[in-house]
Enzyme design. Structure first.
Site, PDB file in Angstrom:
ATOM      1  N   GLY A  53      47.548  12.859  -1.329  1.00 13.71           N
ATOM      2  CA  GLY A  53      48.660  13.509  -1.521  1.00 13.71           C
ATOM      3  C   GLY A  53      50.003  13.107  -1.652  1.00 13.71           C
ATOM      4  O   GLY A  53      50.467  11.767  -0.866  1.00 13.71           O
ATOM      5  N   ALA A  54      50.834  12.909  -2.897  1.00 12.27           N
ATOM      6  CA  ALA A  54      51.383  12.033  -3.764  1.00 12.27           C
ATOM      7  C   ALA A  54      52.770  11.215  -2.617  1.00 12.27           C
ATOM      8  O   ALA A  54      52.318  10.207  -2.498  1.00 12.27           O
ATOM      9  CB  ALA A  54      52.485  12.741  -4.694  1.00 12.27           C
ATOM     10  N   ARG A  89      45.007   4.382  -7.356  1.00  6.75           N
ATOM     11  CA  ARG A  89      44.677   5.912  -7.582  1.00  6.75           C
ATOM     12  C   ARG A  89      45.637   5.647  -8.709  1.00  6.75           C
ATOM     13  O   ARG A  89      47.306   5.124  -8.757  1.00  6.75           O
ATOM     14  CB  ARG A  89      44.877   7.347  -6.469  1.00  6.75           C
ATOM     15  CG  ARG A  89      43.713   7.326  -5.420  1.00  6.75           C
ATOM     16  CD  ARG A  89      43.892   8.189  -5.095  1.00  6.75           C
ATOM     17  NE  ARG A  89      43.500   9.974  -5.620  1.00  6.75           N
ATOM     18  CZ  ARG A  89      43.874  11.397  -4.915  1.00  6.75           C
ATOM     19  NH1 ARG A  89      44.687  11.571  -4.282  1.00  6.75           N
ATOM     20  NH2 ARG A  89      43.509  12.005  -5.804  1.00  6.75           N
ATOM     21  N   ASP A 239      52.215  15.938  -8.966  1.00  7.85           N
ATOM     22  CA  ASP A 239      51.934  14.626  -8.906  1.00  7.85           C
ATOM     23  C   ASP A 239      53.097  13.832  -9.134  1.00  7.85           C
ATOM     24  O   ASP A 239      52.662  12.898  -9.742  1.00  7.85           O
ATOM     25  CB  ASP A 239      50.961  14.445  -8.855  1.00  7.85           C
ATOM     26  CG  ASP A 239      49.561  15.066  -7.242  1.00  7.85           C
ATOM     27  OD1 ASP A 239      48.938  16.186  -6.609  1.00  7.85           O
ATOM     28  OD2 ASP A 239      49.459  14.150  -6.573  1.00  7.85           O
ATOM     29  N   ASN A 249      49.213  18.881 -11.762  1.00  5.49           N
ATOM     30  CA  ASN A 249      49.133  18.724  -9.959  1.00  5.49           C
ATOM     31  C   ASN A 249      47.699  18.592  -9.596  1.00  5.49           C
ATOM     32  O   ASN A 249      47.274  17.847 -11.218  1.00  5.49           O
ATOM     33  CB  ASN A 249      49.912  19.980  -8.968  1.00  5.49           C
ATOM     34  CG  ASN A 249      49.832  20.377  -7.690  1.00  5.49           C
ATOM     35  OD1 ASN A 249      50.056  19.492  -7.249  1.00  5.49           O
ATOM     36  ND2 ASN A 249      49.178  21.193  -7.521  1.00  5.49           N
TER      37      ASN A 249
HETATM   38  O1  MRU Z   1      43.992  14.649  -4.981  1.00  3.81           O
HETATM   39  P1  MRU Z   1      45.398  15.194  -4.009  1.00  3.81           P
HETATM   40  O2  MRU Z   1      44.721  15.180  -2.557  1.00  3.81           O
HETATM   41  O3  MRU Z   1      46.147  13.780  -4.046  1.00  3.81           O
HETATM   42  O4  MRU Z   1      45.917  15.530  -5.138  1.00  3.81           O
HETATM   43  C1  MRU Z   1      47.648  16.146  -3.644  1.00  3.81           C
HETATM   44  C2  MRU Z   1      47.985  17.792  -4.582  1.00  3.81           C
HETATM   45  O5  MRU Z   1      47.387  17.616  -5.451  1.00  3.81           O
HETATM   46  C3  MRU Z   1      48.784  17.965  -4.126  1.00  3.81           C
HETATM   47  O6  MRU Z   1      49.372  18.412  -4.520  1.00  3.81           O
HETATM   48  C4  MRU Z   1      50.078  16.955  -4.686  1.00  3.81           C
HETATM   49  O7  MRU Z   1      50.166  15.490  -4.071  1.00  3.81           O
HETATM   50  C5  MRU Z   1      51.917  17.299  -3.512  1.00  3.81           C
HETATM   51  S1  MRU Z   1      52.296  17.031  -1.904  1.00  3.81           S
HETATM   52  C6  MRU Z   1      52.904  17.161  -1.891  1.00  3.81           C
END
Ligand code: MRU
Length: 363
Positions: A53-54, A89, A239, A249
């Protein structure tokens, strides 16, 4: 105040002087906290998606840099540790944003004072993430109130943009939690989010804990729901958002945006300012993380003995492609919901937001 209980995704253990995070790879089956003791632990936690999650990736990295400075506060280590964390990442810009914030705060300091200052900065970033997500929730709640007619408000979301992806509240789920608290009847369509299943594993778990009614649907089952009028709005996170309003995203977001537009359903993207990449002119310039194809070719879940197992779905020779994110063009986004308010997803909307932010920043 947290959403429904005294849980947040990352906590500071004062006795041990270290950070603890929920290992999200074990959810929804096991709620297990892990200690992040050194830089390797931090890098592993982010790249293996124990934290994801970003916003949470960014805050975790900030604490990771503070941890590295506590061992070696030299300028050389400041940059080396930052490079290691940055490499974990590539897509969520919050990672670079948080590292830059810590570096800017400590690099002019005497090395002896850097670790404490970096830790204080990381703590401040954590606190501001909570406040910002709460504000996103308030702005999003106003949109939900406006959409409400008689009966239950049906919201569709993708991946996990709840408190597990931030510190508390979340981005896309913050308005949902606030509406639920206010007594607005809400129901969430949770898109499963193959291949890692953040929808089934994380979003459904979070919503259930908060008592918010939700139903999991396959990613490909979302289009029909949007066409049948079963969805009042789509709420997702981001993201990285480009300066023209294009939104990157979790992969699968774009298809939802297309189906929402084709069926006249509002498609809102919720994000803190830290997710905007002002240096990125448009979505095509965003690096899309490509992950291990094993995530596509297998599925992970509990076996009959209660053990977490990865099961191979595909034949041995099957090729796969695993882009973790996609880009939704700004034209498909109804509006961006930020801690500063609701803005148009367009170059002009982003420019106005930027001016608003600079005029309100402390000198
Ligand atoms: O690969 P992830 O689980 O880190 O991806 C997360 C997402 O795509 C979320 O939708 C994004 O980070 C928004 S979180 C507030």
């Amino acid at each position: 105040m947290p959403v429904s209980e005294s849980l947040s995704s990352l906590r500071w253990n004062q006795d041990k002087c270290l950070v603890e995070v929920i290992d999200q790879t074990l959810l929804p089956h096991t709620l297990h906290w892990i200690e992040l003791a050194d830089l390797d632990d931090y890098c592993h936690a982010i790249s293996a998606m124990q934290v994801r999650g970003a916003p949470l990736i960014g805050i975790t990295a900030a604490f990771g840099l503070a941890n590295a400075l506590a061992r070696d506060p030299s300028t050389e280590n400041l940059h080396a540790a930052s490079r290691s964390l940055l490499a974990t990442r590539p897509t969520a810009v919050n990672l670079r944003w948080a590292l830059d914030a810590v570096i800017a705060y400590v690099h002019e300091l005497d090395p002896a004072g850097r670790a404490d200052a970096a830790l204080a900065r990381a703590q401040a970033l954590r606190a501001s993430d909570i406040a910002n997500c709460s504000r996103i929730g308030e702005h999003g709640l106003q949109l939900l109130r406006a959409l409400r007619s008689a009966g239950t408000l049906n919201i569709m979301t993708h991946c996990n943009a709840g408190w597990l992806a931030t510190i508390e509240w979340g981005t896309a789920l913050a308005p949902v939690y606030k509406a639920h608290r206010e007594g607005i009847p809400v129901h969430v369509w949770v898109s499963e989010t193959r291949p890692r299943n953040q929808g089934v594993n994380l979003t459904a778990w979070e919503l259930q804990r908060a008592g918010v009614p939700c139903t999991v649907v396959t990613d490909s089952g979302c289009g029909p729901l949007l066409r049948e009028g079963a969805v009042d709005c789509v709420l997702v996170g981001s993201d990285r958002t480009a300066a023209n309003g294009d939104v990157c995203n979790k992969v699968g977001t774009y298809l939802k945006a297309l189906a929402a537009r084709a069926n006249g359903v509002p498609f809102y993207v919720t994000l803190p300012e830290s997710t905007i990449d002002w240096h990125c002119p448009c979505g095509d310039d965003i690096q899309i993380e490509e992950r291990d194809t094993a995530e596509v070719l297998s599925v992970t879940g509990l076996d009959n003995a209660g053990e977490l197992q990865a099961l191979r779905l595909a034949g041995n020779e099957t090729a796969a492609f695993n882009p973790a994110f996609d880009v939704t063009p700004a034209a498909l986004v109804t509006a961006l919901v930020t801690e500063h308010g609701v803005v148009d997803a367009s170059p002009a909307g982003l420019a106005r937001l930027r001016a608003q932010i600079s005029s309100s920043s402390p000198m």
